[in-house]
Design a protein around this motif. Structure first.
Motif, PDB file in Angstrom:
ATOM      1  N   ILE A 242       0.847  -1.202   0.000  1.00 35.63           N
ATOM      2  CA  ILE A 242       0.000   0.000   0.000  1.00 35.63           C
ATOM      3  C   ILE A 242       0.879   1.247   0.000  1.00 35.63           C
ATOM      4  CG2 ILE A 242      -1.725   1.305   1.300  1.00 35.63           C
ATOM      5  CD1 ILE A 242      -2.747  -1.385   2.391  1.00 35.63           C
ATOM      6  N   LEU A 243       1.918   1.221   0.826  1.00 38.88           N
ATOM      7  CA  LEU A 243       2.861   2.342   0.919  1.00 38.88           C
ATOM      8  C   LEU A 243       3.513   2.611  -0.432  1.00 38.88           C
ATOM      9  CD1 LEU A 243       2.814   2.844   4.001  1.00 38.88           C
ATOM     10  CD2 LEU A 243       5.269   2.501   4.014  1.00 38.88           C
ATOM     11  N   ILE A 244       4.029   1.543  -1.025  1.00 36.82           N
ATOM     12  CA  ILE A 244       4.775   1.664  -2.285  1.00 36.82           C
ATOM     13  C   ILE A 244       3.869   2.086  -3.434  1.00 36.82           C
ATOM     14  CG2 ILE A 244       6.136   0.380  -3.992  1.00 36.82           C
ATOM     15  CD1 ILE A 244       7.138  -1.346  -1.589  1.00 36.82           C
ATOM     16  N   GLU A 245       2.688   1.468  -3.530  1.00 37.30           N
ATOM     17  CA  GLU A 245       1.775   1.782  -4.622  1.00 37.30           C
ATOM     18  C   GLU A 245       1.282   3.222  -4.557  1.00 37.30           C
ATOM     19  OE1 GLU A 245      -1.307  -1.128  -4.583  1.00 37.30           O
ATOM     20  OE2 GLU A 245       0.036  -2.773  -5.151  1.00 37.30           O
ATOM     21  N   SER A 246       1.007   3.707  -3.336  1.00 41.95           N
ATOM     22  CA  SER A 246       0.528   5.092  -3.191  1.00 41.95           C
ATOM     23  C   SER A 246       1.602   6.080  -3.620  1.00 41.95           C
ATOM     24  CB  SER A 246       0.090   5.371  -1.749  1.00 41.95           C
ATOM     25  OG  SER A 246       1.200   5.233  -0.869  1.00 41.95           O
ATOM     26  N   PHE A 247       2.851   5.753  -3.293  1.00 46.32           N
ATOM     27  CA  PHE A 247       3.940   6.640  -3.689  1.00 46.32           C
ATOM     28  C   PHE A 247       4.173   6.555  -5.198  1.00 46.32           C
ATOM     29  CE2 PHE A 247       8.426   7.666  -4.483  1.00 46.32           C
ATOM     30  CZ  PHE A 247       8.463   8.942  -3.949  1.00 46.32           C
ATOM     31  N   ALA A 248       4.093   5.355  -5.747  1.00 46.07           N
ATOM     32  CA  ALA A 248       4.297   5.166  -7.192  1.00 46.07           C
ATOM     33  C   ALA A 248       3.240   5.937  -7.982  1.00 46.07           C
ATOM     34  CB  ALA A 248       4.240   3.683  -7.541  1.00 46.07           C
TER      35      ALA A 248
ATOM     36  N   SER B  73       2.029  10.652 -11.421  1.00 47.29           N
ATOM     37  CA  SER B  73       1.245  11.860 -11.716  1.00 47.29           C
ATOM     38  C   SER B  73       2.125  13.091 -11.816  1.00 47.29           C
ATOM     39  CB  SER B  73       0.172  12.072 -10.643  1.00 47.29           C
ATOM     40  OG  SER B  73       0.770  12.409  -9.400  1.00 47.29           O
ATOM     41  N   LYS B  74       3.265  13.097 -11.141  1.00 48.45           N
ATOM     42  CA  LYS B  74       4.174  14.247 -11.147  1.00 48.45           C
ATOM     43  C   LYS B  74       5.353  14.054 -12.106  1.00 48.45           C
ATOM     44  CE  LYS B  74       1.945  16.486  -7.921  1.00 48.45           C
ATOM     45  NZ  LYS B  74       1.266  17.761  -8.187  1.00 48.45           N
ATOM     46  N   ASN B  75       5.292  12.982 -12.918  1.00 50.56           N
ATOM     47  CA  ASN B  75       6.355  12.699 -13.898  1.00 50.56           C
ATOM     48  C   ASN B  75       7.736  12.531 -13.259  1.00 50.56           C
ATOM     49  OD1 ASN B  75       4.644  12.747 -16.182  1.00 50.56           O
ATOM     50  ND2 ASN B  75       4.687  14.992 -16.154  1.00 50.56           N
ATOM     51  N   ILE B  76       7.773  11.882 -12.086  1.00 49.70           N
ATOM     52  CA  ILE B  76       9.058  11.601 -11.429  1.00 49.70           C
ATOM     53  C   ILE B  76       9.613  10.313 -12.034  1.00 49.70           C
ATOM     54  CG2 ILE B  76      10.163  11.010  -9.229  1.00 49.70           C
ATOM     55  CD1 ILE B  76       7.950  12.669  -7.865  1.00 49.70           C
TER      56      ILE B  76
ATOM     57  N   MET C 277      12.236   7.609  -7.980  1.00 50.09           N
ATOM     58  CA  MET C 277      11.171   7.007  -7.177  1.00 50.09           C
ATOM     59  C   MET C 277      11.714   5.860  -6.322  1.00 50.09           C
ATOM     60  SD  MET C 277       7.550   5.416  -8.517  1.00 50.09           S
ATOM     61  CE  MET C 277       8.325   4.777  -9.975  1.00 50.09           C
ATOM     62  N   ILE C 278      12.501   4.954  -6.927  1.00 47.65           N
ATOM     63  CA  ILE C 278      13.060   3.810  -6.185  1.00 47.65           C
ATOM     64  C   ILE C 278      14.032   4.294  -5.122  1.00 47.65           C
ATOM     65  CG2 ILE C 278      14.562   1.779  -6.413  1.00 47.65           C
ATOM     66  CD1 ILE C 278      13.249   1.265  -9.139  1.00 47.65           C
TER      67      ILE C 278
ATOM     68  N   ILE D 276      15.091  -4.515  -2.054  1.00 45.74           N
ATOM     69  CA  ILE D 276      14.643  -4.708  -3.441  1.00 45.74           C
ATOM     70  C   ILE D 276      13.179  -4.277  -3.524  1.00 45.74           C
ATOM     71  CG2 ILE D 276      14.334  -6.370  -5.305  1.00 45.74           C
ATOM     72  CD1 ILE D 276      16.408  -8.146  -3.700  1.00 45.74           C
ATOM     73  N   ILE D 277      12.919  -3.290  -4.425  1.00 43.35           N
ATOM     74  CA  ILE D 277      11.562  -2.730  -4.537  1.00 43.35           C
ATOM     75  C   ILE D 277      11.077  -2.816  -5.979  1.00 43.35           C
ATOM     76  CG2 ILE D 277      10.180  -0.630  -4.284  1.00 43.35           C
ATOM     77  CD1 ILE D 277      12.306   0.284  -2.191  1.00 43.35           C
ATOM     78  N   ASN D 278       9.825  -3.225  -6.143  1.00 46.32           N
ATOM     79  CA  ASN D 278       9.167  -3.187  -7.448  1.00 46.32           C
ATOM     80  C   ASN D 278       7.974  -2.234  -7.323  1.00 46.32           C
ATOM     81  OD1 ASN D 278       7.619  -3.587  -9.763  1.00 46.32           O
ATOM     82  ND2 ASN D 278       8.226  -5.744  -9.928  1.00 46.32           N
ATOM     83  N   PRO D 279       8.126  -0.967  -7.777  1.00 48.14           N
ATOM     84  CA  PRO D 279       7.053   0.031  -7.601  1.00 48.14           C
ATOM     85  C   PRO D 279       5.755  -0.350  -8.299  1.00 48.14           C
ATOM     86  CG  PRO D 279       9.117   1.072  -8.284  1.00 48.14           C
ATOM     87  CD  PRO D 279       9.292  -0.400  -8.457  1.00 48.14           C
ATOM     88  N   GLU D 280       5.855  -1.046  -9.452  1.00 46.14           N
ATOM     89  CA  GLU D 280       4.650  -1.392 -10.211  1.00 46.14           C
ATOM     90  C   GLU D 280       3.772  -2.385  -9.446  1.00 46.14           C
ATOM     91  OE1 GLU D 280       7.547  -0.933 -11.722  1.00 46.14           O
ATOM     92  OE2 GLU D 280       6.975   0.796 -12.942  1.00 46.14           O
ATOM     93  N   SER D 281       4.399  -3.406  -8.870  1.00 40.63           N
ATOM     94  CA  SER D 281       3.622  -4.441  -8.161  1.00 40.63           C
ATOM     95  C   SER D 281       3.466  -4.146  -6.678  1.00 40.63           C
ATOM     96  CB  SER D 281       4.310  -5.804  -8.336  1.00 40.63           C
ATOM     97  OG  SER D 281       5.596  -5.792  -7.702  1.00 40.63           O
ATOM     98  N   GLY D 282       4.295  -3.227  -6.171  1.00 38.74           N
ATOM     99  CA  GLY D 282       4.243  -2.917  -4.741  1.00 38.74           C
ATOM    100  C   GLY D 282       5.020  -3.905  -3.893  1.00 38.74           C
TER     101      GLY D 282
END
Length: 413
Positions: A5-11, A16-19, A24-25, A49-55
């Motif tokens: 939830i944390l990762i997906e909300s940040f992603a 939306s801000k074109n970061i 982001m990672i 190890i983080i995967n922003p797309e899947s959270g």
């Protein structure tokens, strides 16, 4: 709390801000590494190890296996053999153990802190993104919506929901705004105050009038006509010097339009500000004459070093040159970058006429200065006007004007 939830909300925010993905990672990794340091004292032997797309989030702790009796068992990157064999029973001294650390092991308090840190990072990035966006747009025109009207400012919201400030000092005196109304202005200043961006808008800036010309006059937008200089008394009067790069196009006519059709919308936007459009020229004498329009100049003497010019006009042209409240001469001076002094051009000087300065023993100097301001420099030039006209055109009281007229009349009696 689920790390997904944390990762997906940040992603979602980053997208939306074109970061970009690396940034982001990097931000996410720093948040989780901070949490690791708080629990274990160091993050040197951890891989995040983080995967922003899947959270998905994985945290691995790597340690070297040492003998149970070794002095190194207390070091952060060492693990006793007995403890290692609880993970896998065939481990030997000297091998490395990679152990996955679950988010639940950090406890609710640390996870909550990580969440708050991430929220703060998002807020800080939003501020930085807003500052970077607007600092390169100073002088550009923006259309926003009135969100709130306060005593000293109006809060304008842009298309992304950012709050911008239109101070009372940067509003035209006739401006009246209502919530939800669309407002045009220019970005005047962009500052960082205590880590928060402050975007100040303006409707009184000469740049605002220049941008309106660019929007309303196609030839200016296309670069065929250029705006050389703009001077304003916001909401009252303005002078705009324009120049054409095509000899076939009259810059003044193109800007004004048929029966004022093009400039009308600009005048209306500025609360019926009176706009004089002037054809720019490098000939200073001609430029000064045009700047003093609608008055017709008889002659002038220019002191380029002192940046001062003495302009001589026929008596009936003096008030036109000075304008209401001295606006015309003031703006003309700003446009040409010189101090302009206006004098009456009396071709056949009457020997009986007397310079006003000769009456300095009877009339206060500040009163003589007031009369000079409206182009009156001799006794007869003052007597040629009625008492009512003198009161209307100067800041003098009626009693003062009567006294001056009596003194001047006695001179000729």
């Amino acid at each position: 709390m689920d790390s997904g939830i944390l990762i997906e909300s940040f992603a979602e925010f980053a997208s939306s801000k074109n970061i970009d993905r690396p940034t982001m990672i990097s931000v996410l990794e720093e948040v989780f590494r901070t949490m690791i340091r708080k629990k274990y004292g160091t993050d040197d032997n951890f891989d995040v190890i983080i995967n922003p797309e899947s959270g998905d989030l994985e945290m691995w702790r790597t340690r070297e296996i040492v003998d149970d009796n070794s002095e190194d068992i207390w070091e952060y990157n060492k693990i006793p053999l007995a403890e290692a064999r609880k993970i896998q029973n065939d481990f030997e001294v000297g091998e490395e153990v990679a152990e996955e650390v679950k988010l639940v092991e950090f406890g609710r308090r640390l996870v909550q802190t990580a969440r708050q840190t991430l929220i703060q990072k998002i807020k800080d990035m939003e501020k930085e993104i807003m500052y970077e966006k607007y600092k390169d747009q100073v002088g550009e025109m923006i259309t926003g919506e009135v969100y709130q009207t306060l005593r000293h400012e109006v809060i304008i919201v842009d298309s992304e929901g950012n709050e911008l400030s239109l101070p009372r000092t940067e509003q035209i005196s006739k401006d009246r705004f209502r919530k939800g109304e669309s407002v045009k202005s220019v970005i005047h200043k962009v500052e960082m105050n205590n880590g928060s961006p402050k975007i100040t808008l303006s409707r009184t800036s000469p740049v605002f009038l220049e941008r309106l010309f660019e929007v309303e006059i196609p030839e200016i937008y296309d670069g065929i006509i250029s705006v050389r200089k703009v001077v304003r008394e916001p909401g009252e009067r303005a002078k705009v010097a324009v120049e054409s790069y095509d000899d076939r196009i009259d810059p003044v006519g193109a800007c004004v339009g048929m029966k004022g059709s093009r400039i009308h919308s600009i005048v209306r936007e500025l609360g019926n500000e009176n706009i004089d459009v002037i054809n720019y020229t490098d000939n200073l004498e001609l430029l000064i004459s045009r700047a003093l329009s609608p008055a017709k100049v008889s002659s002038m003497q220019i002191d380029r070093e002192a940046k001062r010019v003495s302009v001589f006009l026929k008596p009936d042209q003096v008030s036109l040159a000075i304008g209401k409240g001295g606006q015309n001469i003031k703006l003309a001076g700003k446009l040409v970058g010189m101090e302009i002094d206006v004098f009456r051009d009396i071709e056949e000087q009457n020997d009986e006429d007397v310079d006003l300065t000769e009456f300095s023993d009877e009339i206060d100097e500040w009163i003589i200065d007031e009369l000079h301001k409206i182009g009156l420099d001799t006794a007869k030039s003052v007597l040629a006007l009625s008492k009512e006209e003198l009161v209307r055109r100067t800041d003098l009281e009626e009693a003062t004007v009567e006294e001056v007229l009596d003194i001047l009349r006695k001179e000729f009696e």
